[in-house]
Structure formats: C-alpha cells, structure tokens
Scaffold this active site. Structure first.
Site, short mmCIF file in Angstrom:
data_model
loop_
_atom_site.label_atom_id
_atom_site.label_comp_id
_atom_site.label_asym_id
_atom_site.label_seq_id
_atom_site.Cartn_x
_atom_site.Cartn_y
_atom_site.Cartn_z
CE1 TYR A 188 -4.18 -0.82 11.89
CE2 TYR A 188 -4.43 1.53 11.50
CZ TYR A 188 -4.74 0.22 11.19
OH TYR A 188 -5.62 -0.05 10.17
CG ASP A 240 -1.77 1.18 1.40
OD1 ASP A 240 -1.61 2.15 0.63
OD2 ASP A 240 -2.63 1.15 2.29
CE LYS A 253 -5.88 -5.79 11.28
NZ LYS A 253 -5.12 -6.08 12.48
P1 13P Z 1 -5.12 -0.42 4.92
O1 13P Z 1 -4.19 -1.36 5.63
O2 13P Z 1 -5.81 -1.10 3.78
O3 13P Z 1 -4.43 0.82 4.51
O4 13P Z 1 -6.28 -0.06 5.91
C1 13P Z 1 -6.03 0.83 6.93
C2 13P Z 1 -7.22 1.29 7.69
O5 13P Z 1 -7.04 1.76 8.77
C3 13P Z 1 -8.56 1.12 7.11
O6 13P Z 1 -9.57 1.70 7.91
MG MG Z 2 -4.11 2.24 3.16
MG MG Z 3 -4.90 -2.08 2.17
MG MG Z 4 -2.61 -2.31 4.68
#
Ligand code: 13P
Ligand code: MG
Ligand code: MG
Ligand code: MG
Ligand code: 13P
Ligand code: MG
Ligand code: MG
Length: 368
Positions: free
Chosen positions: A229, A11, A232
C-alpha cells in the site's frame, strides 16, 4: 496543427497529512514549467492540485510518451520533493515516486499520466478532471455515462457524428492487457468488464465514425507497481468536448450523481465522489470524501485559454449535499464491508499484518 496535451501528476507530500498540496510545491512547478515554455519545450501549462496531488497540465507538439516531457515532469517532482517536501517534513514526501532513476518515461514509476495527441480543431474545448482519494476505476462509471448512455448524453441520439457510438479501450491492470469494445452494440460486454472497477479500467475512448481520440485517463495502480500500500492512485482524465464530441455540459452531467468509488481513508473504503471547485480541492473528513475537480480550457495553437473552474457552480450544490448524506450513511458502517473494501483490495494495505498475528490462534472446529 497537431497538439499533445499531457497531464502528469504525483503526490509528493501533503500539508498536515494527506490533505492538500503545499503552495510552495505549486510555485516551484510553475517556475520550472515557465522556463520550459520559454525554451520552447512546451507551448503552455497549467499547474493546480487535487487534494495532495500536484497536477502538471502541459501542451506541446512532441507526441505522447515523449522522454523530454516526461523528464521535465519527473525532475519537477524530484526537485520539489528534495527542496520543499523533505525540509518542510510534508507528509509522505515523495510518496508517488516509486523508482530511483528516470529511464525515459514516467509510466510505471508512480506518477499518473494521461496524454492525447490530436489535430487541433477550429475550436478545441478540452476538459481535465483530477480526483483525490480514489483510483482510476472511478472514471469507468463517468465514461460509460458520457459516451454510452443516451439518458446522460443527448448527442448520442441527436448528433449524427456521435450516433454510431464510441469505442472503449479497456485495460486489465492485473494482466497488463487491453481490449477494444464497441458501443452501443457491445454495451453489455463493456459493462461486464468495467463494473469491476479495481481491475478493468477505461484507458481511452475513440469516436467510432472516424477513430478520433475523445478521452484518455491515467490507469496507474500504484499498489501493483509497489506490491504494497502506497496510497491511492488519484486518477486524472482528459476529455475533448463539443462539435462531434459530447458537449461540455454532457460531460459534466455525468458528475451530477455522486457515485460510490474505492479510496477514501487509507485507500480502503467506499465513498461518494464529490465534485468540488478548486478552493475545496482538499481532503478532510475521514481523509475525504473522495473528490474531483474539473477545469475547462479552449485551446488555440496549443495555448490554454482558461481555466473555467467547472464545479464552482451552485448547479452542483445538490450533488455535494447528496454526497454528504451518502458519506454519513457509509461512515456509520465503520469497519464493516461494503464500506471497508473487500479482501482482494485490502491485500495491499496493512491489514494482512494484523491478520497474520491472529493466524496461529485458529484451532480446528467441526465442519458446518
Ligand atoms: P493519498 O493516496 O491521497 O496519499 O491517500 C492516502 C491515504 O491513505 C489517505 O487516507
Ligand atoms: Mg498522500
Ligand atoms: Mg492523493
Ligand atoms: Mg495517492
Ligand atoms: P456543438 O455541435 O456546437 O458542440 O453543439 C452542441 C451544444 O453546444 C449543445 O449544448
Ligand atoms: Mg455550439
Ligand atoms: Mg451557444
């Protein structure tokens, strides 16, 4: 001919939040990989996205963990971040690039990697799956169904070359240790581990009769790398199908049940994994629900014939409908567990900051 398939993803920024990859990021990646194809570094490639994660699927003959292949992917992510994500102010520009300098391998640097090397068979169907708004443990249920559950995979019973079962290589991502578990005889041990999806992750699956590699996943835990954090991990999976491996339809069958996975909004919620075609590979409602795309290829001397957009099919309409019903049901719990994840997963979010503020408001009370 020995072929390596490498699926490397990151990402590096989303349009309008964590929704979807910008087409210009894909364009740049295609241009760079086309150049790498022309120089002979790679044989073939396919660029796509799953939500806000840019996916580089490459074939070559250089084996797993090849520094040149990893550098190619890393450089594309860095260049696309600098030239596109940052000037366009995409959300989370360079989000998954956790380290500064490349040191030979993208593992441990943020991007997710799934790679396998094999002797290309007479016909070599290869399936790739990419999910957004979830984590690698999301594949545990799928891989169990495909390789260890005869109610999913008829071939486990019917096909003599699968009948001996499969070996699951499971990683403990907290301890950085792995264990090989042999099914069907150690099925209950396998389930004792991989039911804990945040910690034990199926990294590889091998056919027991001859040790052939059947499947490989990305087992990155970004939060564990970064200690905070950072979104994900949005995992990927490569699967070989047919002729002594589960048929394509047996692999896809496992996705017909939209099982609950961790991720969704702020990586902090449980929700159904919804299989979607590429055109719906974007995350909207509550930044989700978590979704997965599947692409099917036929390899010939490392060239990629395809893809077939595997979930672009009314056969998965009922699964999607069920996923919406589950999404509604889960959402009605708002900030309550088990919709919101438990404290051990929330440790890496911003929740501890909120809890810290309340800490000195607590006063002693009588023991209950
Ligand atoms: P991503 O890992 O897809 O960027 O998602 C992060 C997030 O906090 C979605 O609410
Ligand atoms: Mg993202
Ligand atoms: Mg993502
Ligand atoms: Mg992600
Ligand atoms: P193969 O052994 O040819 O893969 O047969 C399985 C099959 O195609 C059944 O759907
Ligand atoms: Mg056949
Ligand atoms: Mg046929």
């Amino acid at each position: 001919m020995r072929i390596t398939t490498s699926l490397i993803k990151a990402d590096i920024g989303g349009v309008a939040g964590h929704v979807v990859v910008h087409p210009k990021l894909e364009e740049l990646a295609r241009k760079k990989l086309q150049e790498a194809k022309e120089t002979g570094l790679i044989i073939d490639f396919y660029v796509y996205h799953a939500g806000d994660d840019l996916q580089l699927f490459m074939t070559h003959t250089r084996g797993e963990n090849n520094p040149e292949i990893h550098k190619l992917a890393w450089d594309i992510f860095v260049e696309a971040t600098e030239k596109i994500s940052k000037p366009l102010k995409l959300y989370g520009a360079g989000q998954d690039l956790l380290k500064e300098a490349f040191s030979g391998n993208v593992r441990g640097m943020g991007p997710g990697v799934a790679e396998m090397e094999f002797e290309e068979r007479k016909s070599e169907p290869v399936l790739v799956f990419s999910a957004d708004k979830t984590e690698p443990g999301a594949w545990n249920f799928i891989l169990y169904k495909v390789y260890a559950d005869p109610f999913n995979t008829a071939g486990l019973v019917i096909d003599p070359s699968m009948h001996a079962g499969f070996i699951f290589e499971v990683y403990d991502v907290y301890e950085h240790k792995g264990v090989k578990i042999s099914t069907p005889e150690e099925t209950y041990d396998l389930l004792a581990l991989i039911g804990t999806t945040g910690r034990y992750i199926v990294k590889r699956v091998y056919r027991k009769s001859d040790g052939e590699i059947a499947a490989v996943s990305s087992a990155t835990r970004l939060n564990l790398i970064a200690g905070r954090y950072v979104g994900k991990d949005d995992p990927v999976l490569i699967v070989r199908a047919q002729h002594g491996f589960p048929a394509t339809g047996e692999v896809l069958e496992a996705f017909a049940f939209p099982h609950l996975v961790a991720g969704w909004m702020r990586g902090s919620h449980t929700g159904p994994l919804m299989p979607v075609p590429l055109k719906d590979a974007k995350c909207t409602r509550f930044d989700g629900p978590p979704r997965v795309v599947g692409l099917g290829f036929s390899l010939h001397d490392g060239h990629l014939e395809g893809p077939v957009d595997l979930f672009d099919d009314p056969a998965f309409d009922e699964t999607r409908k069920q996923a919406q019903i589950i999404a509604d049901y889960m959402r009605r719990h708002g900030p309550f567990m088990p919709h919101r994840l438990g404290p051990e997963e929330m440790e890496y979010t911003t929740l501890p900051v909120v809890l810290e503020k309340l800490k000195n408001r607590f006063v002693p009370v009588e023991a209950e």
